[in-house]
Write a protein that holds these residues in place. Structure first.
Motif, PDB file in Angstrom:
ATOM      1  N   MET A  75       0.837  -1.196   0.000  1.00 56.71           N
ATOM      2  CA  MET A  75       0.000   0.000   0.000  1.00 56.71           C
ATOM      3  C   MET A  75       0.874   1.249   0.000  1.00 56.71           C
ATOM      4  O   MET A  75       0.599   2.215  -0.713  1.00 56.71           O
ATOM      5  CB  MET A  75      -0.936  -0.004   1.206  1.00 56.71           C
ATOM      6  CG  MET A  75      -2.018  -1.062   1.145  1.00 56.71           C
ATOM      7  SD  MET A  75      -2.988  -1.154   2.663  1.00 56.71           S
ATOM      8  CE  MET A  75      -4.036   0.286   2.476  1.00 56.71           C
ATOM      9  N   SER A  76       1.939   1.221   0.784  1.00 58.39           N
ATOM     10  CA  SER A  76       2.853   2.356   0.861  1.00 58.39           C
ATOM     11  C   SER A  76       3.539   2.594  -0.481  1.00 58.39           C
ATOM     12  O   SER A  76       3.690   3.734  -0.918  1.00 58.39           O
ATOM     13  CB  SER A  76       3.889   2.100   1.949  1.00 58.39           C
ATOM     14  OG  SER A  76       4.810   3.154   2.018  1.00 58.39           O
ATOM     15  N   LEU A  77       3.951   1.493  -1.142  1.00 58.74           N
ATOM     16  CA  LEU A  77       4.610   1.622  -2.443  1.00 58.74           C
ATOM     17  C   LEU A  77       3.647   2.125  -3.515  1.00 58.74           C
ATOM     18  O   LEU A  77       4.082   2.696  -4.524  1.00 58.74           O
ATOM     19  CB  LEU A  77       5.218   0.278  -2.859  1.00 58.74           C
ATOM     20  CG  LEU A  77       6.379  -0.218  -1.995  1.00 58.74           C
ATOM     21  CD1 LEU A  77       6.810  -1.618  -2.420  1.00 58.74           C
ATOM     22  CD2 LEU A  77       7.554   0.747  -2.043  1.00 58.74           C
TER      23      LEU A  77
ATOM     24  N   ASP B 269      -0.605   7.351   4.754  1.00 53.95           N
ATOM     25  CA  ASP B 269      -0.398   6.628   6.012  1.00 53.95           C
ATOM     26  C   ASP B 269      -1.661   6.456   6.850  1.00 53.95           C
ATOM     27  O   ASP B 269      -1.894   5.371   7.385  1.00 53.95           O
ATOM     28  CB  ASP B 269       0.687   7.305   6.842  1.00 53.95           C
ATOM     29  CG  ASP B 269       2.084   6.962   6.352  1.00 53.95           C
ATOM     30  OD1 ASP B 269       2.205   6.203   5.368  1.00 53.95           O
ATOM     31  OD2 ASP B 269       3.059   7.447   6.961  1.00 53.95           O
ATOM     32  N   PRO B 270      -2.494   7.496   7.011  1.00 54.16           N
ATOM     33  CA  PRO B 270      -3.715   7.279   7.816  1.00 54.16           C
ATOM     34  C   PRO B 270      -4.606   6.171   7.252  1.00 54.16           C
ATOM     35  O   PRO B 270      -5.201   5.400   8.003  1.00 54.16           O
ATOM     36  CB  PRO B 270      -4.427   8.636   7.764  1.00 54.16           C
ATOM     37  CG  PRO B 270      -3.337   9.617   7.500  1.00 54.16           C
ATOM     38  CD  PRO B 270      -2.357   8.903   6.620  1.00 54.16           C
ATOM     39  N   THR B 271      -4.658   6.064   5.931  1.00 58.08           N
ATOM     40  CA  THR B 271      -5.461   5.020   5.305  1.00 58.08           C
ATOM     41  C   THR B 271      -4.850   3.643   5.557  1.00 58.08           C
ATOM     42  O   THR B 271      -5.560   2.685   5.872  1.00 58.08           O
ATOM     43  CB  THR B 271      -5.579   5.272   3.788  1.00 58.08           C
ATOM     44  OG1 THR B 271      -6.056   6.606   3.569  1.00 58.08           O
ATOM     45  CG2 THR B 271      -6.516   4.278   3.135  1.00 58.08           C
ATOM     46  N   ILE B 272      -3.524   3.555   5.445  1.00 55.74           N
ATOM     47  CA  ILE B 272      -2.833   2.286   5.711  1.00 55.74           C
ATOM     48  C   ILE B 272      -3.073   1.863   7.155  1.00 55.74           C
ATOM     49  O   ILE B 272      -3.391   0.707   7.433  1.00 55.74           O
ATOM     50  CB  ILE B 272      -1.320   2.410   5.431  1.00 55.74           C
ATOM     51  CG1 ILE B 272      -1.066   2.689   3.947  1.00 55.74           C
ATOM     52  CG2 ILE B 272      -0.589   1.144   5.857  1.00 55.74           C
ATOM     53  CD1 ILE B 272       0.378   3.013   3.624  1.00 55.74           C
ATOM     54  N   ARG B 273      -2.944   2.813   8.077  1.00 53.35           N
ATOM     55  CA  ARG B 273      -3.145   2.500   9.496  1.00 53.35           C
ATOM     56  C   ARG B 273      -4.575   2.052   9.762  1.00 53.35           C
ATOM     57  O   ARG B 273      -4.807   1.128  10.542  1.00 53.35           O
ATOM     58  CB  ARG B 273      -2.782   3.706  10.359  1.00 53.35           C
ATOM     59  CG  ARG B 273      -1.295   3.992  10.380  1.00 53.35           C
ATOM     60  CD  ARG B 273      -0.895   4.898  11.520  1.00 53.35           C
ATOM     61  NE  ARG B 273      -1.738   6.067  11.695  1.00 53.35           N
ATOM     62  CZ  ARG B 273      -1.494   7.273  11.164  1.00 53.35           C
ATOM     63  NH1 ARG B 273      -0.439   7.465  10.412  1.00 53.35           N
ATOM     64  NH2 ARG B 273      -2.302   8.278  11.394  1.00 53.35           N
ATOM     65  N   ARG B 274      -5.530   2.679   9.120  1.00 52.33           N
ATOM     66  CA  ARG B 274      -6.942   2.335   9.327  1.00 52.33           C
ATOM     67  C   ARG B 274      -7.237   0.911   8.855  1.00 52.33           C
ATOM     68  O   ARG B 274      -7.912   0.143   9.542  1.00 52.33           O
ATOM     69  CB  ARG B 274      -7.850   3.320   8.589  1.00 52.33           C
ATOM     70  CG  ARG B 274      -9.317   3.099   8.869  1.00 52.33           C
ATOM     71  CD  ARG B 274     -10.255   4.115   8.209  1.00 52.33           C
ATOM     72  NE  ARG B 274      -9.664   5.398   7.930  1.00 52.33           N
ATOM     73  CZ  ARG B 274      -9.565   5.928   6.688  1.00 52.33           C
ATOM     74  NH1 ARG B 274     -10.004   5.270   5.643  1.00 52.33           N
ATOM     75  NH2 ARG B 274      -9.036   7.116   6.510  1.00 52.33           N
TER      76      ARG B 274
ATOM     77  N   SER C 135       5.337   1.802  13.753  1.00 50.03           N
ATOM     78  CA  SER C 135       5.606   0.506  13.134  1.00 50.03           C
ATOM     79  C   SER C 135       5.757   0.629  11.626  1.00 50.03           C
ATOM     80  O   SER C 135       6.573  -0.063  11.017  1.00 50.03           O
ATOM     81  CB  SER C 135       4.495  -0.488  13.462  1.00 50.03           C
ATOM     82  OG  SER C 135       4.493  -0.780  14.842  1.00 50.03           O
ATOM     83  N   LEU C 136       4.974   1.516  11.010  1.00 57.53           N
ATOM     84  CA  LEU C 136       5.104   1.744   9.571  1.00 57.53           C
ATOM     85  C   LEU C 136       6.485   2.311   9.238  1.00 57.53           C
ATOM     86  O   LEU C 136       7.110   1.893   8.254  1.00 57.53           O
ATOM     87  CB  LEU C 136       4.020   2.696   9.066  1.00 57.53           C
ATOM     88  CG  LEU C 136       2.653   2.092   8.811  1.00 57.53           C
ATOM     89  CD1 LEU C 136       1.645   3.180   8.468  1.00 57.53           C
ATOM     90  CD2 LEU C 136       2.717   1.065   7.711  1.00 57.53           C
ATOM     91  N   ARG C 137       6.954   3.257  10.044  1.00 60.72           N
ATOM     92  CA  ARG C 137       8.299   3.817   9.817  1.00 60.72           C
ATOM     93  C   ARG C 137       9.356   2.736   9.948  1.00 60.72           C
ATOM     94  O   ARG C 137      10.268   2.636   9.123  1.00 60.72           O
ATOM     95  CB  ARG C 137       8.589   4.944  10.814  1.00 60.72           C
ATOM     96  CG  ARG C 137       7.948   6.255  10.472  1.00 60.72           C
ATOM     97  CD  ARG C 137       8.554   7.408  11.246  1.00 60.72           C
ATOM     98  NE  ARG C 137       8.689   7.163  12.662  1.00 60.72           N
ATOM     99  CZ  ARG C 137       7.820   7.540  13.584  1.00 60.72           C
ATOM    100  NH1 ARG C 137       6.731   8.184  13.232  1.00 60.72           N
ATOM    101  NH2 ARG C 137       8.026   7.271  14.855  1.00 60.72           N
ATOM    102  N   TYR C 138       9.246   1.903  10.982  1.00 65.61           N
ATOM    103  CA  TYR C 138      10.198   0.824  11.214  1.00 65.61           C
ATOM    104  C   TYR C 138      10.149  -0.192  10.075  1.00 65.61           C
ATOM    105  O   TYR C 138      11.173  -0.684   9.620  1.00 65.61           O
ATOM    106  CB  TYR C 138       9.896   0.159  12.557  1.00 65.61           C
ATOM    107  CG  TYR C 138      10.886  -0.890  12.963  1.00 65.61           C
ATOM    108  CD1 TYR C 138      12.129  -0.529  13.457  1.00 65.61           C
ATOM    109  CD2 TYR C 138      10.589  -2.239  12.851  1.00 65.61           C
ATOM    110  CE1 TYR C 138      13.046  -1.494  13.832  1.00 65.61           C
ATOM    111  CE2 TYR C 138      11.497  -3.204  13.213  1.00 65.61           C
ATOM    112  CZ  TYR C 138      12.724  -2.818  13.716  1.00 65.61           C
ATOM    113  OH  TYR C 138      13.636  -3.784  14.075  1.00 65.61           O
TER     114      TYR C 138
END
Length: 86
Positions: free
Chosen positions: A16-18, A23-28, A36-39
């Motif tokens: 999804m990130s690629l 980010d808010p959508t990915i987290r949701r 965790s997304l940054r890591y």
């Protein structure tokens, strides 16, 4: 301490990130925190994988093969030797 995130869920979040999903959508949708997304992205940039695998698992050995061979030779030479006598 956070909860376990499966490798499959991490791969979905990375895809999804690629695809430039925000980010808010990915987290949701994945339930993965911002940290965790940054890591996850950092691990992917450094290793090409979404999870880090240790080089060798477990506790490092205290005795090397030379020490083990010495102890084995002592036992072969004198089978009734006590540990304190070694």
């Amino acid at each position: 301490m956070g909860r376990y995130i499966s490798k499959e869920r991490k791969q979905v979040a990375l895809q999804m990130s690629l695809l430039n999903v925000k980010d808010p959508t990915i987290r949701r949708y994945t339930g993965i925190s911002e940290r965790s997304l940054r890591y996850l992205r950092k691990a992917y940039r450094e290793t090409g994988e979404v999870v880090r695998t240790p080089v060798c698992a477990g506790r490092p050995r205290i005795l090397d093969s030379l020490d083990a061979n010495f102890l084995e030779a002592c036992i072969k030479r004198q089978p009734d030797i006590l540990l304190t006598e070694m």
